[in-house]
Motif scaffolding. Structure first.
Motif, short mmCIF file in Angstrom:
data_model
loop_
_atom_site.label_atom_id
_atom_site.label_comp_id
_atom_site.label_asym_id
_atom_site.label_seq_id
_atom_site.Cartn_x
_atom_site.Cartn_y
_atom_site.Cartn_z
N GLY A 32 26.95 9.65 -93.36
CA GLY A 32 25.98 10.18 -92.40
C GLY A 32 25.30 9.05 -91.66
N PHE A 62 16.92 3.84 -86.68
CA PHE A 62 17.12 5.10 -85.95
C PHE A 62 16.63 4.97 -84.52
CE2 PHE A 62 18.38 7.39 -89.74
CZ PHE A 62 19.15 8.42 -89.22
N ARG A 116 33.06 15.12 -89.63
CA ARG A 116 32.11 14.06 -89.98
C ARG A 116 32.82 12.70 -90.08
NH1 ARG A 116 26.99 13.50 -91.75
NH2 ARG A 116 26.44 15.71 -91.69
P1 AMP Z 1 23.72 13.18 -89.79
O1 AMP Z 1 23.84 14.52 -90.49
O2 AMP Z 1 24.74 12.21 -90.28
O3 AMP Z 1 23.68 13.31 -88.30
O4 AMP Z 1 22.35 12.54 -90.24
C1 AMP Z 1 21.15 13.23 -90.05
C2 AMP Z 1 20.17 12.84 -91.14
O5 AMP Z 1 19.57 11.60 -90.81
C3 AMP Z 1 19.02 13.80 -91.31
O6 AMP Z 1 19.36 14.85 -92.17
C4 AMP Z 1 17.95 12.93 -91.91
O7 AMP Z 1 18.12 12.87 -93.31
C5 AMP Z 1 18.24 11.56 -91.33
N1 AMP Z 1 17.38 11.16 -90.22
C6 AMP Z 1 17.33 11.69 -88.99
N2 AMP Z 1 16.43 11.05 -88.21
C7 AMP Z 1 15.88 10.07 -88.98
C8 AMP Z 1 14.89 9.04 -88.77
N3 AMP Z 1 14.29 8.90 -87.58
N4 AMP Z 1 14.59 8.23 -89.80
C9 AMP Z 1 15.21 8.37 -90.99
N5 AMP Z 1 16.15 9.31 -91.26
C10 AMP Z 1 16.49 10.15 -90.27
#
Ligand code: AMP
Ligand code: MN
Ligand code: MN
Ligand code: MN
Length: 272
Positions: free
Chosen positions: A129, A150, A96
């Motif tokens: 994240g 996003f 990460r």
């Molecule tokens: P990551 O694990 O760092 O790839 O982040 C993924 C996380 O981003 C997911 O678990 C959601 O909480 C958040 N996420 C994904 N798509 C969206 C979106 N379109 N709008 C807001 N949050 C999102």
């Protein structure tokens, strides 16, 4: 009894500390809660002394990939002290952090300044994240809100969508099983797979030791629920349910607020 087996704290991309999360779950009538932060068990080292009567099931939400789709697998009822799962968390944490640097480089090329320091300071810890990057994009005025950030910068195929090589499904499911937990496919509807492809994914995962799927994830339509019940029964899986709560103010992902599991499925907690 209300079981909410999917929620996040500020140790991943949620906004509440464990104590506030537990308090809110209790206020919403949740009897059994699992904190399932992305790729980390840190919340379990920062629990309040008094759980105020809620029953906590140790859990985690691992990131992986299958046929080029990002997939999330819950490990429920794990032993958070197990060496296997701790080694796994450590690998995912390194992955990460590497990804965060690559996301930052890509965003900088797209004109997002101070992407790494901005996201890291919002994250306040070692977990970074995509939502932290999205918030930074909003904060510097390059997007109206998180959804826009996003859509333009961090979603599928955008600059910040770095194809991270997370640990493989086989590896993740092995960590969960070594930690005496149950592997459950998280929010099957979120991957936008055809029914045939979803069943292929599940068949592959079952072959690796996955034993359940989320039949109910937050607010969904009755049609969505009956579709997931059908898949769950056909694939002979245990059924789980949870809000996927991240922060207050999201009606569709509020602690304890979702349709109960229908009687046709076997709840995963029968195995706890
Ligand atoms: P990551 O694990 O760092 O790839 O982040 C993924 C996380 O981003 C997911 O678990 C959601 O909480 C958040 N996420 C994904 N798509 C969206 C979106 N379109 N709008 C807001 N949050 C999102
Ligand atoms: Mn999240
Ligand atoms: Mn997820
Ligand atoms: Mn989640």
């Amino acid at each position: 009894m209300i079981f909410d087996l999917h929620s996040h704290t500020s140790f991943s991309d949620g906004s509440l500390q464990p104590e506030a999360l537990i308090q809110r779950a209790l206020e919403n009538g949740v009897d059994v809660l699992s904190i399932t932060d992305h790729d980390t068990l840190d919340a379990y080292r920062h629990l309040p002394e008094d759980l105020a009567g809620i029953e906590l099931v140790a859990g985690i939400e691992f990131s992986t990939q299958w046929q080029n789709t990002g997939i999330h697998v819950l490990g429920l009822n794990v032993d958070p002290c197990s060496d296997a799962i701790r080694a796994g968390v450590s690998l995912q944490t390194d992955a990460r952090m590497q990804r965060a640097h690559r996301i930052a480089e890509n965003l900088e090329k797209r004109g997002i300044e101070d992407a790494f320091t901005g996201a890291a300071s919002l994250a306040k810890g070692r977990y970074i994240g995509r939502p932290h990057f999205a918030q930074h994009v909003v904060n510097i005025g390059k997007a109206r809100d998180m959804a826009a950030a996003f859509k333009d910068y961090l979603g599928d195929g955008k600059a910040g969508d770095v194809r991270q090589h997370w640990a493989e499904p086989a590896q993740i499911i092995e960590w969960i099983r070594d930690a005496k937990g149950i592997a459950v496919l998280a929010h099957p509807l979120k991957y936008k797979l055809t029914r045939t492809k979803l069943k292929r994914l599940l068949a592959d995962f079952i072959g690796l030791g996955c034993e359940g799927m989320e039949v109910v994830s937050g607010q969904q339509t009755p049609q969505q629920t009956s579709g997931m019940v059908q898949v769950c029964v056909e694939m002979d899986l245990l059924a789980s349910c949870g809000s996927d709560f991240h922060m207050p103010g999201k009606r569709w992902a509020e602690l304890g607020s979702f349709t109960p599991l229908p009687p046709r499925v076997t709840p995963v907690w029968e195995r706890f």
